[in-house]
Enzyme design. Structure first.
Site, PDB file in Angstrom:
ATOM      1  N   LEU A 147     -35.928  43.757  28.593  1.00  0.00           N
ATOM      2  CA  LEU A 147     -34.745  43.708  27.750  1.00  0.00           C
ATOM      3  C   LEU A 147     -34.338  42.244  27.624  1.00  0.00           C
ATOM      4  CD1 LEU A 147     -32.449  46.599  29.132  1.00  0.00           C
ATOM      5  CD2 LEU A 147     -33.794  46.622  27.021  1.00  0.00           C
ATOM      6  N   ASP A 148     -33.780  41.871  26.479  1.00  0.00           N
ATOM      7  CA  ASP A 148     -33.257  40.521  26.332  1.00  0.00           C
ATOM      8  C   ASP A 148     -32.156  40.285  27.353  1.00  0.00           C
ATOM      9  OD1 ASP A 148     -34.926  39.941  24.216  1.00  0.00           O
ATOM     10  OD2 ASP A 148     -33.460  40.522  22.683  1.00  0.00           O
ATOM     11  N   ARG A 149     -31.926  39.036  27.696  1.00  0.00           N
ATOM     12  CA  ARG A 149     -30.941  38.691  28.721  1.00  0.00           C
ATOM     13  C   ARG A 149     -29.563  39.247  28.381  1.00  0.00           C
ATOM     14  NH1 ARG A 149     -27.324  34.298  30.074  1.00  0.00           N
ATOM     15  NH2 ARG A 149     -27.663  33.399  28.018  1.00  0.00           N
TER      16      ARG A 149
END
Length: 350
Positions: A147-149
Site C-alpha cells: 500500500l502507498d505510505r
C-alpha cells in the site's frame, strides 16, 4: 540500476559517519555515465526535489573507497554511489499495528496512514515490515502486497513460506481476489460528466477501463497517466458513489472503488480522469509540485488549506479471497479510519 537497502553489510563505514548509520547504494548504469551526481541521485530517489537532493549529497554521499562526493561531480559507468544516513534521520511514524485477522499462516494488519511498508530512501527502521520483524523476531513475516505510505487499511502478511508463495500466486492471478477501497473525492465521479463538471444526479455503479502507463515525461518518475502508447497496461476499476456532501460551494463524494486489476496508483488516476481527484492527493490533485514539497517538508499553510487533509483520502476497506492454505472463504474488513471519518462528518455539519 542496482540498489542495496542493507548495503552496510557490504561497504565499510567512512570515517566521520556515525556508527549505526543506514546506507543506500546505487549502481550507475552505462547510459547515465557523465551525468552530474545530483541529477543522477535525484533520478533514483524520484520523490525528492533537486535542492533537497543536493543537500543529501553534501551530507551523505561517498564512493566505494570512502571518498566524499559532491553535487557537481560526474558519475562513471558501473560506479557505486553510497548515501550514508544517520540512524536518527527518520520521521516518526505510527507504530500501533492493529490485527484484523491471524492464524498459523496468515496475518492481516490494519495499516495506519503515513506508515511506509518497505524501506525507502527516507525510511529504513520506521516501516511496517521492520516493525513486524522487531515485534516478531523469531517468526517468518513477509508482505503479500503493498500500500502507498499515505493509504490506510488492510495489508496481508504471510507467516510461512508456503503461504507466501500461495498468496502471491492468488494476487498475480487476481481471479479470486476482491479488493475494495473507500475514497473521498473533490466532486462526484460520473461516466457521463465532462472532466471537472459536477453531475446533477448521483450515478449508480459504473466501471472505468482506461489503460495506464508510467508518465516518462513527468519530472517525478513515479506518476502514472492514462495510456497513450501501445505499451499501456489494461486497467479496470469499479466505482459506486455512496454519498455526496457540500461545503462552501464545493462538492465531495464518498466512493467505493473495486479493483479489478492492480496497477500503480490505479484508483487515483482513474478518479482524476473524471476530474474528481482524491482529497489531499499531492500528486494527482491541485498541483503535482506539492508532491516534492511534502517530501521535503516544505508545504506551506496555504498548500495545506488547498489539500484539506495531510494525506490522500484513500483506505483499503475490504479484501476477500480463498485462504491461501486451506482454501476456505476469507473476508476481512476495516472501517473508515478516524481521520477520514471525522473529515466526512465535518462536511455533514457544514
Amino acid at each position: 540500476m542496482t540498489r542495496l537497502q542493507n548495503a552496510a553489510d557490504f561497504y565499510s563505514r567512512p570515517e566521520g559517519v556515525p556508527e549505526g548509520s543506514v546506507v543506500s547504494a546505487f549502481r550507475v548504469p552505462p547510459e547515465a555515465a557523465g551525468a552530474r551526481l545530483d541529477l543522477f541521485v535525484q533520478s533514483q530517489l524520484r520523490r525528492t526535489s533537486r535542492t533537497r537532493t543536493q543537500q543529501i549529497i553534501k551530507l551523505s554521499a561517498y564512493d566505494e573507497t570512502g571518498r566524499r562526493l559532491w553535487p557537481n561531480d560526474r558519475v562513471r559507468a558501473h560506479q557505486t554511489i553510497l548515501l550514508w544516513r544517520p540512524p536518527w534521520d527518520e520521521a516518526e511514524v505510527p507504530v500501533d499495528l492493529p490485527i484484523l485477522y491471524e492464524d498459523d499462516h496468515l496475518l492481516a494488519i490494519d495499516k495506519p496512514p503515513m506508515l511506509p511498508v518497505h524501506p525507502t530512501a527516507r525510511y529504513y527502521k520506521n516501516t511496517l515490515i521492520k516493525l513486524l520483524q522487531s515485534a516478531r523476531p523469531k517468526e517468518f513475516v513477509t508482505l503479500a502486497h503493498r500500500l502507498d505510505r499515505e493509504t490506510s487499511g488492510i495489508i496481508l502478511v504471510a507467516k510461512t513460506r508456503e503461504c507466501d508463495r500461495a498468496v502471491k500466486r492468488l494476487f498475480e492471478e487476481r481471479d479470486e481476489v476482491d479488493k475494495s477501497y473507500l475514497a473521498i473525492t473533490w466532486g462526484v465521479p460520473s461516466p457521463d460528466a465532462p472532466a471537472g463538471a459536477t453531475p446533477q444526479a448521483v450515478p449508480g455503479a459504473f466501471r472505468c477501463e482506461l489503460p495506464l502507463e508510467l508518465d516518462l515525461e513527468n519530472r517525478y518518475k513515479v506518476k502514472m497517466r492514462i495510456g497513450r502508447t501501445d505499451d499501456a497496461q489494461s486497467a479496470a476499476t469499479g466505482f459506486e458513489v455512496l454519498g455526496v456532501r457540500e461545503r462552501a460551494r464545493r462538492t465531495y463524494a464518498l466512493v467505493r472503488c473495486d479493483l479489478e486489476t492492480g496497477r500503480q496508483h490505479q484508483i487515483r488516476v482513474h478518479l482524476q480522469s473524471y476530474g474528481t481527484p482524491i482529497v489531499g492527493d499531492k500528486l494527482y490533485g491541485p498541483d503535482e509540485s506539492y508532491f516534492a514539497l511534502a517530501a521535503d517538508g516544505e508545504l506551506t499553510d496555504e498548500h495545506r488549506v488547498q489539500l484539506e487533509l495531510p494525506r490522500h483520502a484513500l483506505h483499503a476497506a475490504r479484501i476477500a479471497l480463498p485462504h491461501p492454505i486451506t482454501g476456505a472463504d476469507l473476508a476481512i474488513e476495516s472501517p473508515l479510519p478516524a481521520d477520514l471519518a471525522e473529515f466526512w462528518e465535518s462536511l455533514a455539519r457544514a
